[in-house]
Design an enzyme around this catalytic site. Sequence first.
Site, PDB file in Angstrom:
ATOM      1  CG  ASP A  23      -2.068   0.946   1.101  1.00  0.00           C
ATOM      2  OD1 ASP A  23      -2.319   1.449  -0.017  1.00  0.00           O
ATOM      3  OD2 ASP A  23      -2.728   1.226   2.114  1.00  0.00           O
ATOM      4  CG  HIS A  40       0.059   2.005  -9.469  1.00  0.00           C
ATOM      5  ND1 HIS A  40      -0.174   1.633  -8.166  1.00  0.00           N
ATOM      6  CD2 HIS A  40      -1.072   2.659  -9.861  1.00  0.00           C
ATOM      7  CE1 HIS A  40      -1.389   2.039  -7.799  1.00  0.00           C
ATOM      8  NE2 HIS A  40      -1.947   2.662  -8.806  1.00  0.00           N
ATOM      9  CG  LEU A 134      10.203 -16.594  -3.892  1.00  0.00           C
ATOM     10  CD1 LEU A 134      10.032 -16.653  -2.361  1.00  0.00           C
ATOM     11  CD2 LEU A 134      10.532 -15.149  -4.289  1.00  0.00           C
TER      12      LEU A 134
HETATM   13  C1  FPP Z   1      -1.931   0.076  -3.451  1.00  0.00           C
HETATM   14  O1  FPP Z   1      -1.487   1.411  -3.354  1.00  0.00           O
HETATM   15  C2  FPP Z   1      -1.333  -0.568  -4.621  1.00  0.00           C
HETATM   16  C3  FPP Z   1      -2.025  -1.150  -5.646  1.00  0.00           C
HETATM   17  C4  FPP Z   1      -3.502  -1.234  -5.698  1.00  0.00           C
HETATM   18  C5  FPP Z   1      -1.339  -1.729  -6.829  1.00  0.00           C
HETATM   19  C6  FPP Z   1      -0.088  -2.509  -6.539  1.00  0.00           C
HETATM   20  C7  FPP Z   1       0.722  -2.602  -7.780  1.00  0.00           C
HETATM   21  C8  FPP Z   1       2.068  -2.566  -7.822  1.00  0.00           C
HETATM   22  C9  FPP Z   1       2.924  -2.549  -6.625  1.00  0.00           C
HETATM   23  C10 FPP Z   1       2.796  -2.511  -9.124  1.00  0.00           C
HETATM   24  C11 FPP Z   1       2.742  -3.704  -9.996  1.00  0.00           C
HETATM   25  C12 FPP Z   1       2.922  -5.002  -9.328  1.00  0.00           C
HETATM   26  C13 FPP Z   1       3.077  -6.170  -9.985  1.00  0.00           C
HETATM   27  C14 FPP Z   1       3.195  -7.396  -9.188  1.00  0.00           C
HETATM   28  C15 FPP Z   1       3.110  -6.271 -11.459  1.00  0.00           C
HETATM   29  P1  FPP Z   1      -2.548   2.584  -3.501  1.00  0.00           P
HETATM   30  O2  FPP Z   1      -2.675   2.946  -4.922  1.00  0.00           O
HETATM   31  O3  FPP Z   1      -3.827   2.212  -2.825  1.00  0.00           O
HETATM   32  O4  FPP Z   1      -1.809   3.731  -2.701  1.00  0.00           O
HETATM   33  P2  FPP Z   1      -2.486   4.888  -1.827  1.00  0.00           P
HETATM   34  O5  FPP Z   1      -3.150   4.217  -0.646  1.00  0.00           O
HETATM   35  O6  FPP Z   1      -1.311   5.712  -1.405  1.00  0.00           O
HETATM   36  O7  FPP Z   1      -3.440   5.618  -2.721  1.00  0.00           O
END
Ligand code: FPP
Length: 254
Positions: A23, A40, A134
């Site tokens: 997050d 992201h 892994l």
């Molecule tokens: C949450 O942060 C994150 C996500 C919903 C997406 C996670 C994706 C990645 C880490 C990149 C790609 C990963 C792979 C495995 C290909 P948020 O957007 O909710 O952050 P915020 O709470 O600060 O708004």
Amino acid sequence: MDPAPEEAGTPDRLPRHVAIIMDGNGRWARARGLPRYAGHREGLRAVRRIVEHSVERGIGVLTLFAFSSENWARPPMEVRMLMKLFMSALRAEVRRLNENRVRLRIIGERSAFAPRLQRQIAEAERLTAGNDALLLQIAANYGGRWDITQAARALAEAVQAGTLAPQAIDEAALAARLSFADQPDPDLFIRTGGERRISNFVLWQAAYAELYFCDSLWPDFDATAYDLALADFARRQRRFGRTGEQLETGEARP
Ligand code: FPP
């Protein structure tokens, strides 16, 4: 006193399975005046670091929450962007994962993805199937409630087909139909980004996981921050419903 991060690698206190809610990508981007997708993209770099460090530390299974069943409700542009990122990450990373003997598995309701993405997923899983350094599980269109529901449906189908008696339904029968029934349950559940919620991640499987919350935003989560989580885990006394005295007198875990 906190143990030194290097203690995190002590093999007998190492989690076999780590599950992470990544997050904070959006906030990381906002703090820099960047669009959310930049967060992201940077989050993907953190994924690489944490995968590599998991291999170095000897973690058996790493499960990352990349896209929840509820994330479809995000602005369409962000959803499109995340799907593009998954596709390009699959294309770009699979060879490197394979070279590092990492096996990839996607958990979640994949039928909702574009056919091309589904094919790419199947191909990446096939290519890496024999690897043993892994197991990297990416939860995509995944939800803990979805997982329990699909397992319940599988039980109902077995009963209807006459291969399972209703009386034979117990915890083990349901657990056997969950997404990664062939793996140990997560021992350590990490959430970055400062929130203290489980947010419909591995609900059943995390029943006895040690929970670890940290304020680092996911793109900032690095090997040192990960080692702190592992060191914290190494200090926990896991009782699985038993008393501390039972554990101290050497009574085995059930
Ligand atoms: C949450 O942060 C994150 C996500 C919903 C997406 C996670 C994706 C990645 C880490 C990149 C790609 C990963 C792979 C495995 C290909 P948020 O957007 O909710 O952050 P915020 O709470 O600060 O708004």
